[in-house]
Scaffold this motif. Structure first.
Motif, PDB file in Angstrom:
ATOM      1  N   CYS A 147      36.162  20.312  23.423  1.00 63.38           N
ATOM      2  CA  CYS A 147      34.944  20.780  22.734  1.00 63.38           C
ATOM      3  C   CYS A 147      35.177  22.189  22.221  1.00 63.38           C
ATOM      4  O   CYS A 147      36.103  22.870  22.673  1.00 63.38           O
ATOM      5  N   PRO A 148      34.358  22.656  21.275  1.00 63.74           N
ATOM      6  CA  PRO A 148      34.569  23.972  20.669  1.00 63.74           C
ATOM      7  C   PRO A 148      34.457  25.131  21.671  1.00 63.74           C
ATOM      8  O   PRO A 148      35.174  26.117  21.563  1.00 63.74           O
ATOM      9  N   GLN A 149      33.543  25.041  22.629  1.00 62.48           N
ATOM     10  CA  GLN A 149      33.348  26.173  23.545  1.00 62.48           C
ATOM     11  C   GLN A 149      33.386  25.711  25.008  1.00 62.48           C
ATOM     12  O   GLN A 149      32.364  25.799  25.693  1.00 62.48           O
ATOM     13  N   PRO A 150      34.569  25.257  25.476  1.00 66.49           N
ATOM     14  CA  PRO A 150      34.637  24.697  26.828  1.00 66.49           C
ATOM     15  C   PRO A 150      34.181  25.685  27.897  1.00 66.49           C
ATOM     16  O   PRO A 150      33.680  25.278  28.941  1.00 66.49           O
ATOM     17  N   GLU A 151      34.352  27.010  27.615  1.00 66.44           N
ATOM     18  CA  GLU A 151      34.009  28.007  28.645  1.00 66.44           C
ATOM     19  C   GLU A 151      32.536  27.943  29.030  1.00 66.44           C
ATOM     20  O   GLU A 151      32.165  28.301  30.141  1.00 66.44           O
ATOM     21  N   ARG A 152      31.680  27.429  28.103  1.00 69.29           N
ATOM     22  CA  ARG A 152      30.264  27.322  28.415  1.00 69.29           C
ATOM     23  C   ARG A 152      29.998  26.328  29.544  1.00 69.29           C
ATOM     24  O   ARG A 152      29.021  26.457  30.270  1.00 69.29           O
ATOM     25  N   VAL A 153      30.864  25.328  29.647  1.00 69.05           N
ATOM     26  CA  VAL A 153      30.687  24.355  30.722  1.00 69.05           C
ATOM     27  C   VAL A 153      31.492  24.729  31.957  1.00 69.05           C
ATOM     28  O   VAL A 153      31.037  24.546  33.087  1.00 69.05           O
ATOM     29  N   VAL A 154      32.675  25.285  31.738  1.00 72.83           N
ATOM     30  CA  VAL A 154      33.508  25.638  32.892  1.00 72.83           C
ATOM     31  C   VAL A 154      32.770  26.641  33.781  1.00 72.83           C
ATOM     32  O   VAL A 154      32.747  26.518  35.007  1.00 72.83           O
ATOM     33  N   SER A 155      32.108  27.618  33.180  1.00 71.95           N
ATOM     34  CA  SER A 155      31.389  28.594  34.004  1.00 71.95           C
ATOM     35  C   SER A 155      30.215  27.913  34.726  1.00 71.95           C
ATOM     36  O   SER A 155      29.893  28.256  35.858  1.00 71.95           O
ATOM     37  N   TRP A 156      29.634  26.924  34.063  1.00 65.32           N
ATOM     38  CA  TRP A 156      28.550  26.186  34.730  1.00 65.32           C
ATOM     39  C   TRP A 156      29.088  25.451  35.957  1.00 65.32           C
ATOM     40  O   TRP A 156      28.474  25.488  37.024  1.00 65.32           O
ATOM     41  N   VAL A 157      30.249  24.809  35.802  1.00 66.49           N
ATOM     42  CA  VAL A 157      30.819  24.061  36.938  1.00 66.49           C
ATOM     43  C   VAL A 157      31.171  25.019  38.077  1.00 66.49           C
ATOM     44  O   VAL A 157      30.983  24.701  39.253  1.00 66.49           O
ATOM     45  N   GLU A 158      31.677  26.211  37.731  1.00 62.87           N
ATOM     46  CA  GLU A 158      31.998  27.194  38.783  1.00 62.87           C
ATOM     47  C   GLU A 158      30.740  27.576  39.571  1.00 62.87           C
ATOM     48  O   GLU A 158      30.747  27.589  40.798  1.00 62.87           O
ATOM     49  N   ASP A 159      29.687  27.891  38.849  1.00 63.09           N
ATOM     50  CA  ASP A 159      28.413  28.221  39.521  1.00 63.09           C
ATOM     51  C   ASP A 159      27.933  27.054  40.380  1.00 63.09           C
ATOM     52  O   ASP A 159      27.487  27.232  41.507  1.00 63.09           O
ATOM     53  N   PHE A 160      28.025  25.873  39.800  1.00 57.51           N
ATOM     54  CA  PHE A 160      27.572  24.657  40.462  1.00 57.51           C
ATOM     55  C   PHE A 160      28.339  24.457  41.766  1.00 57.51           C
ATOM     56  O   PHE A 160      27.757  24.245  42.839  1.00 57.51           O
ATOM     57  N   GLY A 161      29.680  24.597  41.695  1.00 54.54           N
ATOM     58  CA  GLY A 161      30.522  24.432  42.881  1.00 54.54           C
ATOM     59  C   GLY A 161      30.168  25.449  43.963  1.00 54.54           C
ATOM     60  O   GLY A 161      30.062  25.109  45.141  1.00 54.54           O
ATOM     61  N   ALA A 162      29.921  26.685  43.537  1.00 55.46           N
ATOM     62  CA  ALA A 162      29.587  27.738  44.502  1.00 55.46           C
ATOM     63  C   ALA A 162      28.259  27.423  45.199  1.00 55.46           C
ATOM     64  O   ALA A 162      28.094  27.662  46.390  1.00 55.46           O
ATOM     65  N   ARG A 163      27.310  26.889  44.448  1.00 51.77           N
ATOM     66  CA  ARG A 163      26.028  26.502  45.021  1.00 51.77           C
ATOM     67  C   ARG A 163      26.160  25.323  45.970  1.00 51.77           C
ATOM     68  O   ARG A 163      25.492  25.236  46.990  1.00 51.77           O
ATOM     69  N   LEU A 164      27.006  24.386  45.555  1.00 52.31           N
ATOM     70  CA  LEU A 164      27.105  23.128  46.299  1.00 52.31           C
ATOM     71  C   LEU A 164      27.733  23.319  47.666  1.00 52.31           C
ATOM     72  O   LEU A 164      27.347  22.677  48.614  1.00 52.31           O
ATOM     73  N   TYR A 165      28.756  24.178  47.706  1.00 50.52           N
ATOM     74  CA  TYR A 165      29.516  24.304  48.944  1.00 50.52           C
ATOM     75  C   TYR A 165      28.581  24.597  50.113  1.00 50.52           C
ATOM     76  O   TYR A 165      27.923  25.607  50.152  1.00 50.52           O
ATOM     77  N   PRO A 166      28.537  23.698  51.040  1.00 50.05           N
ATOM     78  CA  PRO A 166      27.598  23.903  52.145  1.00 50.05           C
ATOM     79  C   PRO A 166      28.072  25.017  53.056  1.00 50.05           C
ATOM     80  O   PRO A 166      29.242  25.392  53.036  1.00 50.05           O
ATOM     81  N   ARG A 167      27.180  25.525  53.855  1.00 46.31           N
ATOM     82  CA  ARG A 167      27.479  26.662  54.728  1.00 46.31           C
ATOM     83  C   ARG A 167      28.731  26.435  55.562  1.00 46.31           C
ATOM     84  O   ARG A 167      29.527  27.359  55.749  1.00 46.31           O
ATOM     85  N   ALA A 168      28.908  25.212  56.030  1.00 41.04           N
ATOM     86  CA  ALA A 168      30.018  24.940  56.937  1.00 41.04           C
ATOM     87  C   ALA A 168      31.381  25.196  56.304  1.00 41.04           C
ATOM     88  O   ALA A 168      32.356  25.486  56.996  1.00 41.04           O
ATOM     89  N   VAL A 169      31.443  25.112  54.979  1.00 40.91           N
ATOM     90  CA  VAL A 169      32.716  25.309  54.301  1.00 40.91           C
ATOM     91  C   VAL A 169      33.212  26.735  54.492  1.00 40.91           C
ATOM     92  O   VAL A 169      34.390  27.004  54.541  1.00 40.91           O
ATOM     93  N   ARG A 170      32.255  27.648  54.602  1.00 36.71           N
ATOM     94  CA  ARG A 170      32.607  29.063  54.682  1.00 36.71           C
ATOM     95  C   ARG A 170      32.829  29.520  56.132  1.00 36.71           C
ATOM     96  O   ARG A 170      32.835  30.701  56.415  1.00 36.71           O
ATOM     97  N   VAL A 171      33.038  28.525  56.987  1.00 30.88           N
ATOM     98  CA  VAL A 171      33.060  28.765  58.419  1.00 30.88           C
ATOM     99  C   VAL A 171      33.934  29.946  58.877  1.00 30.88           C
ATOM    100  O   VAL A 171      33.510  30.765  59.665  1.00 30.88           O
ATOM    101  N   HIS A 172      35.169  30.011  58.363  1.00 28.24           N
ATOM    102  CA  HIS A 172      36.097  31.003  58.934  1.00 28.24           C
ATOM    103  C   HIS A 172      36.242  32.248  58.064  1.00 28.24           C
ATOM    104  O   HIS A 172      37.120  33.048  58.276  1.00 28.24           O
ATOM    105  N   GLN A 173      35.371  32.391  57.086  1.00 27.16           N
ATOM    106  CA  GLN A 173      35.440  33.599  56.273  1.00 27.16           C
ATOM    107  C   GLN A 173      34.539  34.664  56.881  1.00 27.16           C
ATOM    108  O   GLN A 173      33.376  34.400  57.184  1.00 27.16           O
ATOM    109  N   PRO A 174      35.047  35.897  57.004  1.00 25.33           N
ATOM    110  CA  PRO A 174      34.176  36.952  57.527  1.00 25.33           C
ATOM    111  C   PRO A 174      33.044  37.220  56.547  1.00 25.33           C
ATOM    112  O   PRO A 174      33.237  37.151  55.331  1.00 25.33           O
ATOM    113  N   SER A 175      31.860  37.464  57.041  1.00 23.77           N
ATOM    114  CA  SER A 175      30.734  37.786  56.161  1.00 23.77           C
ATOM    115  C   SER A 175      30.717  39.285  55.922  1.00 23.77           C
ATOM    116  O   SER A 175      31.537  40.030  56.470  1.00 23.77           O
TER     117      SER A 175
END
Lengths: 274, 274
Positions: free
Chosen positions: A235-263
């Motif tokens: 598509c002409p402007q793929p970055e418009r969707v790629v950034s959406w998917v990045e945001d989406f993935g960050a939202r989706l990741y449930p709390r448990a995924v971040r288990v061993h990362q220091p806050s």
């Protein structure tokens, strides 16, 4: 109906629709695109109202507030859902788009929510003795994400086959969303989720964590997000969707995924899998 | 969904739609007209399924058979109604008509069933402490007859204002139908009606017999049919609709109206008002 729609959740499906339209190159006015996105969100909200009914989840909470039937009674909850479905299609037919776009958009959105493989089919499969998890997720959640992405491409004037490829992209994201929802239902607590947890177990419903295990569900979530990006049509402007998917993935990741990362304050998030 | 639609009742609303299209001079193929009529009937059937739910009428019978929730459970009844609403709009968008007709047809039909004065609004008013009988009937029943007649004129290529006049004609017929339905609910027996009677009294719902008395309700029914014929817009083949109204009136008249007429075998129908 207002209670069901405001305040909203992530508005993920209309945002997907508008992101795809932007990526494909705008073929219609932003106001008109917003109408189509809103129609998709109204259908999502309708499904939540009916899912919460006593005969389904009997959920008293939704987005941290009383569900519609808890606030207004079961009768008005059934009717609010019905009214939202009708309003959604009326909105598509009233959008300032080319009349030629209305029939394919209605068909695309109706497939996303209808009994022939859309949301209604997915919800109905919850009542079956057994159903394949993937088939169930595709209908219950994937189909409306598919419709959102497909509709965005149609709005941008994409050819039917190209618009369908965008639909396949959206379907993957929808599946990812459902797996994440299963993880949240299994791992989160009511306060952070704004609705009761453990509902799938309580209602003996298909849940990716039960079928695949928690590690398996997390792997599946990552795979679906990867596959979605791989399946993204040119598509002409793929970055418009790629950034959406990045945001989406960050939202989706449930709390448990971040288990061993220091806050931020140096502690670690509790390992909910323990 | 099939159980909700087949076997059908009088198919009055789609027949009204096709009669008006025929009276106005056919502007679209009969198959396409049938699709639009079918969409209207699907919406009517959806409303019956949801009206029968335990939270509304809790009716175990419909058209002499188990209602959908009695046959398949409450969950599938909610979903069957939802699926029928979606299918109706999908059908309009798939009909072989000019794409330019799709938006006005969808808007017309959505107004007939929506929360802004259509079927959903009428059903919701049943939950109110008090509501004007006429306002209630206009929404609960009149609006979908209005949409049927309006859609028929749109299908025949009528101008928007002319099509709306046909809508007003249909609305009168819808009101007449609702008054007749109230008379049947008050006067008929379950065997002849195919569904439980006395539901309005049992559910403390507005009913023309309670408000106007039985004689008053019969007078109102006659007046509405007369007004409908008077309000009929000029058209190339008015006889196509006049004969429909005659059939409709003959069907509507509840058994009690024929109280003192000898029947074929020489007896008289029992006076249910006694």
């Amino acid at each position: 109906m207002r209670h069901a729609v405001f305040p909203g959740g992530g508005r993920l499906r209309p945002n997907l629709c508008l992101s795809v339209a932007a990526a494909c190159g705008v073929g219609s006015e932003l106001d008109a695109q917003a109408d189509i996105g809103a129609a998709i969100e109204l259908l999502h909200c309708a499904s939540l109202v009916h899912d919460d009914l006593p005969c389904f989840d009997d959920a008293a909470l939704r987005r941290g507030r009383p569900s519609v039937h808890a606030a207004y009674g079961e009768e008005l909850a059934v009717l609010a859902g019905d009214g939202l479905i009708v309003l959604a299609f009326e909105l598509v037919a009233s959008a300032r788009i080319s009349p030629a776009l209305v029939p394919p958009l209605i068909r695309c959105i109706a497939r996303g929510v209808g009994a022939g493989g859309g949301l209604v089919a997915g919800q109905a499969w919850e009542s079956e003795q057994s159903v394949g998890l993937r088939t169930y997720h595709k209908a219950k959640t994937g189909a409306l994400f598919e419709a959102g992405a497909h509709a965005g491409a149609l709005l941008a004037g994409s050819a039917p086959s190209r618009a369908q490829s965008w639909g396949a992209f959206g379907a993957r994201l929808g599946e990812a969303y459902q797996v994440a929802d299963d993880l949240r239902d299994t791992l989160d607590d009511t306060a952070s989720l704004g609705k009761p947890v453990g509902q799938d177990m309580a209602h003996d419903r298909p849940n990716a964590c039960m079928t695949l295990g928690i590690e398996g569900a997390l792997e599946r979530l990552r795979a679906l997000l990867d596959q979605a990006v791989e399946a993204m049509p040119a598509c002409p402007q793929p970055e418009r969707v790629v950034s959406w998917v990045e945001d989406f993935g960050a939202r989706l990741y449930p709390r448990a995924v971040r288990v061993h990362q220091p806050s931020a304050n140096g502690t670690v998030v509790a390992d909910l899998r323990a």
